[in-house]
Design an enzyme around this catalytic site. Structure first.
Site, PDB file in Angstrom:
ATOM      1  N   ARG A  37     -74.902  38.762  12.334  1.00  0.00           N
ATOM      2  CA  ARG A  37     -73.525  39.213  12.352  1.00  0.00           C
ATOM      3  C   ARG A  37     -72.586  38.670  10.723  1.00  0.00           C
ATOM      4  NH1 ARG A  37     -71.947  36.499  18.217  1.00  0.00           N
ATOM      5  NH2 ARG A  37     -71.715  38.566  18.156  1.00  0.00           N
ATOM      6  N   LYS A 198     -74.080  41.529  36.951  1.00  0.00           N
ATOM      7  CA  LYS A 198     -72.925  41.523  38.228  1.00  0.00           C
ATOM      8  C   LYS A 198     -72.082  42.578  38.132  1.00  0.00           C
ATOM      9  CE  LYS A 198     -70.328  37.235  38.083  1.00  0.00           C
ATOM     10  NZ  LYS A 198     -70.015  36.733  38.075  1.00  0.00           N
ATOM     11  N   GLY A 351     -73.300  41.417  24.900  1.00  0.00           N
ATOM     12  CA  GLY A 351     -74.649  40.741  24.439  1.00  0.00           C
ATOM     13  C   GLY A 351     -76.367  40.493  24.434  1.00  0.00           C
ATOM     14  N   GLY A 374     -68.278  41.602  24.426  1.00  0.00           N
ATOM     15  CA  GLY A 374     -66.615  41.051  25.459  1.00  0.00           C
ATOM     16  C   GLY A 374     -65.727  42.969  24.225  1.00  0.00           C
TER      17      GLY A 374
END
Ligand code: ADP
Ligand code: MG
Length: 394
Positions: A37, A198, A351, A374
């Site tokens: 990053r 999920k 991720g 996200g």
């Protein structure tokens, strides 16, 4: 992109206040263990320095829960950044206030200052206007290059942009351009692969993609709920009973829109959630009671690889199985390999999917690996990111 970027600003003698995503992993010795990053922000920082600006950087790091946590100070990040930039990076123990203002005022063109962890201040995540105004004192122009935090409306990602000129950095611009082009104007066939634990996390994503893709491949834990919606037995697999009706609706929608929604035809089942469990490969029509689905099976891997092989644009989000445990990593590996072998535009978001690709050493075979799990998910959902919306229009 319809937002101004750092290329639209005359930086000579100006102070750039730059929100970056330096939320990097640290080890117990407080050393940066993965500087991806930090490296991703270098083009923007270098551009600003090359064009006569001084640079005030800010980022969050970890989850300090609204207070100062010594192990989450920015000093280790500054150390690594200093090595990468090959010039001094100053740190101060505060994010805003008198000391920060004095340090920012003292900067000369070419100087770099890294403010303290923005999340030490309880006002950051509350997007408190008083903090945004204090941040705005620290520069002449705000630059948002923190794609990984752009889906958050915090003081340093959104609020501050109301109080000073605000433009996009090069990383943010590139992330939006790549994902935007794929979603709005893809070269076809356009295939997406969605997996992960999920279904409830990604219903919005699937819904939005159904209006855009030619084929949607679904694996991972979330496939179980779809299988249940087709009245198949899934044994002790992870399912979300609350989402079965939703899954049924998405299956109908896919059919109505002529989208090829492909579910696993065979799976790897285990008698426990463990690398030492007994396993077998079964058809999705024959999942035994007491066993759980932990990966897609070999026939499904082949089907998925075939669909991916015929695609011109591919977006992948979410692993195909519990890839952290070796016996259940083959599905994720097969998809990663199919992407690596493909000549299509390949985009990876999420991720865990990115971690899987990196673990397999295939990162450099992909067209684009998103730096924001996200944020990229929210783009796939068709949402506008608050940190982007706040920037000045072109
Ligand atoms: P990403 O971060 O790429 O968006 P998610 O966070 O949605 O992905 O999901 C990743 C997690 O899903 C992994 O930890 C993986 O072990 C888990 N997972 C994948 N398949 C299954 C499965 N069949 N049963 C339980 N968990 C699964
Ligand atoms: Mg995840």
């Amino acid at each position: 992109m319809n937002k101004k970027t750092i290329r639209d600003v005359d930086w000579n003698g100006k102070r750039a206040l730059v929100r970056v995503d330096f939320n990097v992993p640290l080890n117990d010795a407080l050393e940066v263990t993965d500087d991806t990053r930090i490296r991703a922000a270098l083009p923007t920082i270098q551009y600003l320095l090359d064009h006569g600006a001084s640079v005030v950087l800010m980022s969050h790091l970890g989850r300090p829960k609204k207070k100062v946590v010594d192990t989450l100070r920015m000093t280790p990040v500054a150390k690594r950044l200093q090595e990468l930039l090959d010039r001094p990076v100053k740190t101060i123990g505060t994010t805003v206030g008198d000391a920060a203002e004095q340090a920012a005022q003292a900067l000369q063109p070419g100087d770099v200052l890294l403010l303290e962890n923005t999340r030490f201040d309880p006002r950051e995540e509350a997007n408190d206007e008083t903090m945004s105004r204090q941040l705005a004192e620290l520069g002449d122009v705000y630059v948002n290059d923190a794609f990984g935090a752009a889906h958050r409306a915090h003081a340093s990602t959104e609020g501050v942009a109301r109080f000073m000129p605000a433009v996009a950095g090069l990383l943010l611009e590139r992330e939006l351009a790549v994902l935007g082009a794929a979603l709005d104007n893809p070269e076809r066939p356009f295939v997406t692969i969605i997996g992960g634990a999920k279904i409830s996390d990604k219903i919005g994503v699937i819904e939005n993609l159904l209006g855009k893709v030619d084929a949607l491949l679904i694996g991972g834990g979330m496939a179980n709920t779809f299988l249940l919606a087709q009245n198949k037995g899934v044994g002790d697999s992870l399912v979300e009973a609350d989402s079965v009706a939703e899954a049924r609706r998405l299956l109908d929608q896919a059919q109505g829109r002529g989208v090829d929604l492909v579910l696993p035809s065979d799976v790897v089942v285990a008698d426990a959630f463990s690398a030492e469990a007994n396993t077998q490969i079964v058809s999705v029509d024959d999942v035994p009671d007491g066993w759980r689905i932990l990966d897609i099976g070999p026939e499904t891997r082949q089907t998925f690889a075939q669909v991916i092989g015929g695609a011109k644009t591919v977006i992948w989000n979410g692993p195909m199985g519990v890839f952290e445990l070796e016996p259940f990593a083959a599905g994720t590996r097969a998809v990663a390999k199919a992407l690596a072998d493909s000549s299509a535009t390949t985009i990876i978001g999420g991720g865990d999917s990115v971690a899987a690709i990196e673990q397999m050493g295939l990162a450099d075979k992909m067209s684009h690996i998103s730096t924001g799990g996200g944020a990229s998910l929210e783009l796939l959902e068709g949402k506008v990111l608050p940190g982007v919306a706040a920037l000045n229009p072109r």
